[in-house]
Design a protein around this motif. Sequence first.
Motif, short mmCIF file in Angstrom:
data_model
loop_
_atom_site.label_atom_id
_atom_site.label_comp_id
_atom_site.label_asym_id
_atom_site.label_seq_id
_atom_site.Cartn_x
_atom_site.Cartn_y
_atom_site.Cartn_z
N GLU A 105 42.42 -78.74 -61.86
CA GLU A 105 43.33 -77.71 -61.38
C GLU A 105 42.56 -76.41 -61.24
O GLU A 105 41.74 -76.07 -62.09
CB GLU A 105 44.49 -77.55 -62.38
CG GLU A 105 45.56 -76.56 -61.95
CD GLU A 105 46.74 -76.56 -62.92
OE1 GLU A 105 47.47 -77.56 -62.96
OE2 GLU A 105 46.90 -75.56 -63.65
N ARG A 106 42.82 -75.68 -60.17
CA ARG A 106 42.09 -74.43 -59.92
C ARG A 106 43.05 -73.37 -59.36
O ARG A 106 43.88 -73.67 -58.50
CB ARG A 106 40.95 -74.69 -58.93
CG ARG A 106 40.17 -73.44 -58.53
CD ARG A 106 38.87 -73.82 -57.84
NE ARG A 106 39.06 -74.48 -56.58
CZ ARG A 106 39.08 -73.86 -55.39
NH1 ARG A 106 38.93 -72.55 -55.32
NH2 ARG A 106 39.23 -74.55 -54.28
N HIS A 107 42.89 -72.14 -59.87
CA HIS A 107 43.63 -71.01 -59.33
C HIS A 107 43.04 -70.62 -57.98
O HIS A 107 41.83 -70.40 -57.87
CB HIS A 107 43.52 -69.79 -60.27
CG HIS A 107 44.72 -69.56 -61.11
ND1 HIS A 107 44.96 -70.24 -62.28
CD2 HIS A 107 45.79 -68.73 -60.94
CE1 HIS A 107 46.09 -69.82 -62.82
NE2 HIS A 107 46.62 -68.90 -62.02
N LEU A 108 43.88 -70.52 -56.97
CA LEU A 108 43.42 -70.05 -55.66
C LEU A 108 43.54 -68.54 -55.56
O LEU A 108 42.64 -67.87 -55.05
CB LEU A 108 44.22 -70.72 -54.54
CG LEU A 108 44.07 -72.24 -54.44
CD1 LEU A 108 44.97 -72.79 -53.34
CD2 LEU A 108 42.62 -72.62 -54.19
N TRP A 109 44.66 -67.98 -56.01
CA TRP A 109 44.85 -66.54 -56.04
C TRP A 109 46.10 -66.21 -56.86
O TRP A 109 46.90 -67.09 -57.17
CB TRP A 109 44.95 -65.91 -54.65
CG TRP A 109 45.80 -66.62 -53.63
CD1 TRP A 109 45.36 -67.35 -52.57
CD2 TRP A 109 47.24 -66.65 -53.55
NE1 TRP A 109 46.43 -67.83 -51.84
CE2 TRP A 109 47.59 -67.42 -52.42
CE3 TRP A 109 48.26 -66.11 -54.33
CZ2 TRP A 109 48.92 -67.66 -52.05
CZ3 TRP A 109 49.58 -66.35 -53.96
CH2 TRP A 109 49.89 -67.12 -52.84
N GLU A 110 46.22 -64.93 -57.19
CA GLU A 110 47.37 -64.45 -57.95
C GLU A 110 47.60 -62.98 -57.60
O GLU A 110 46.65 -62.25 -57.30
CB GLU A 110 47.11 -64.61 -59.45
CG GLU A 110 48.29 -64.17 -60.33
CD GLU A 110 48.09 -64.54 -61.80
OE1 GLU A 110 48.60 -63.81 -62.66
OE2 GLU A 110 47.40 -65.54 -62.07
N VAL A 111 48.85 -62.55 -57.63
CA VAL A 111 49.17 -61.15 -57.41
C VAL A 111 50.40 -60.77 -58.22
O VAL A 111 51.33 -61.57 -58.36
CB VAL A 111 49.41 -60.85 -55.90
CG1 VAL A 111 50.56 -61.66 -55.34
CG2 VAL A 111 49.65 -59.36 -55.67
N GLY A 112 50.38 -59.59 -58.81
CA GLY A 112 51.51 -59.08 -59.57
C GLY A 112 51.65 -57.58 -59.37
O GLY A 112 50.91 -56.97 -58.59
N ARG A 113 52.58 -56.99 -60.10
CA ARG A 113 52.84 -55.57 -59.91
C ARG A 113 51.64 -54.70 -60.24
O ARG A 113 51.43 -53.64 -59.65
CB ARG A 113 54.04 -55.15 -60.78
CG ARG A 113 54.59 -53.77 -60.44
CD ARG A 113 55.79 -53.41 -61.29
NE ARG A 113 55.43 -53.14 -62.68
CZ ARG A 113 56.29 -52.69 -63.60
NH1 ARG A 113 57.55 -52.50 -63.27
NH2 ARG A 113 55.90 -52.46 -64.83
N ARG A 114 50.82 -55.14 -61.18
CA ARG A 114 49.67 -54.35 -61.60
C ARG A 114 48.40 -54.68 -60.82
O ARG A 114 47.36 -54.05 -61.03
CB ARG A 114 49.41 -54.56 -63.09
CG ARG A 114 50.49 -53.95 -63.97
CD ARG A 114 50.17 -54.15 -65.44
NE ARG A 114 51.10 -53.43 -66.31
CZ ARG A 114 51.08 -53.47 -67.63
NH1 ARG A 114 50.16 -54.22 -68.25
NH2 ARG A 114 51.96 -52.79 -68.35
N THR A 115 48.45 -55.64 -59.91
CA THR A 115 47.28 -55.97 -59.12
C THR A 115 46.88 -54.78 -58.26
O THR A 115 47.71 -54.22 -57.56
CB THR A 115 47.57 -57.18 -58.21
OG1 THR A 115 47.92 -58.31 -59.01
CG2 THR A 115 46.35 -57.53 -57.38
N PRO A 116 45.63 -54.37 -58.32
CA PRO A 116 45.21 -53.22 -57.49
C PRO A 116 45.30 -53.53 -56.01
O PRO A 116 45.04 -54.66 -55.58
CB PRO A 116 43.76 -52.98 -57.93
CG PRO A 116 43.31 -54.29 -58.51
CD PRO A 116 44.52 -54.92 -59.13
#
Length: 264
Positions: A105-116
Amino acid sequence: MDRMGFIPGPQAKEQIFNAQGHMFFSRQTALDFADEFIMNAPGGCGGAHLPLLYQTMLACLGEGDQVDIWFGMRDPDPAAGLEEHPSGELVGHTWALVKTTDGKERHLWEVGRRTPAAGEAHAARAFNAYREAMARFHGQEVPAPIPLDMAAVDMPTEFNGKPVISRALAPSNLYYASGRMWYFVDLARPGNINEPVILSRPMRSFDALALSALMTLALGTPPLVFGISNATDTLGKVPTGYVRTSYEADETIESTEGKPLLVL
């Protein structure tokens, strides 16, 4: 560009709500998206690498492999150090994973409120591509591009150890703005600020989530993704400028004076 008259509308928002925070797909979606968005890219395969990208996307998922995309949000919890944000954007994350048949399993990307957010140069580059496409769609002369501020080229590649994707894919934008935003994915090779954007066809947020994951698999790094949100007075017009925001429904944004919102 075909479909520049496309308006997201309630169906785009309904797709997101009906998914209940989770969408997944396998190899057949990769094949379908390669045909829909790469082979039929505006102007044909205008980028020299697009034929190779097409072939890579056809092969980026094997039989039995699966991509999962999760998106969810919640009210701020001051006790946990998560205060209410002035923009009204809620706490949450969107993230994409690929699971292969061998159990990896691998993370491709992530984004949240604190992501620059990406640097302003990337926003200007995205806007120039959008405005050029809009002008060509209306048969108008293409306006001179907005100069890129080369002192503002920052593009975060990781945050909290995870590859990052555009703030346009953060949960609050998906849930509250997907019915109003046109989503675009840059089909160019990422990393070179001076390389022209190869703009995808306008798409709904649901398609942007899937195409962004597939582009990451094919290119090894997340692509540039952005959202455009027009007001009534800017709908269907070639804009003269834009207003940058991280959260489309931000009520602290003052009148845009005929400029669409750009979320990146």
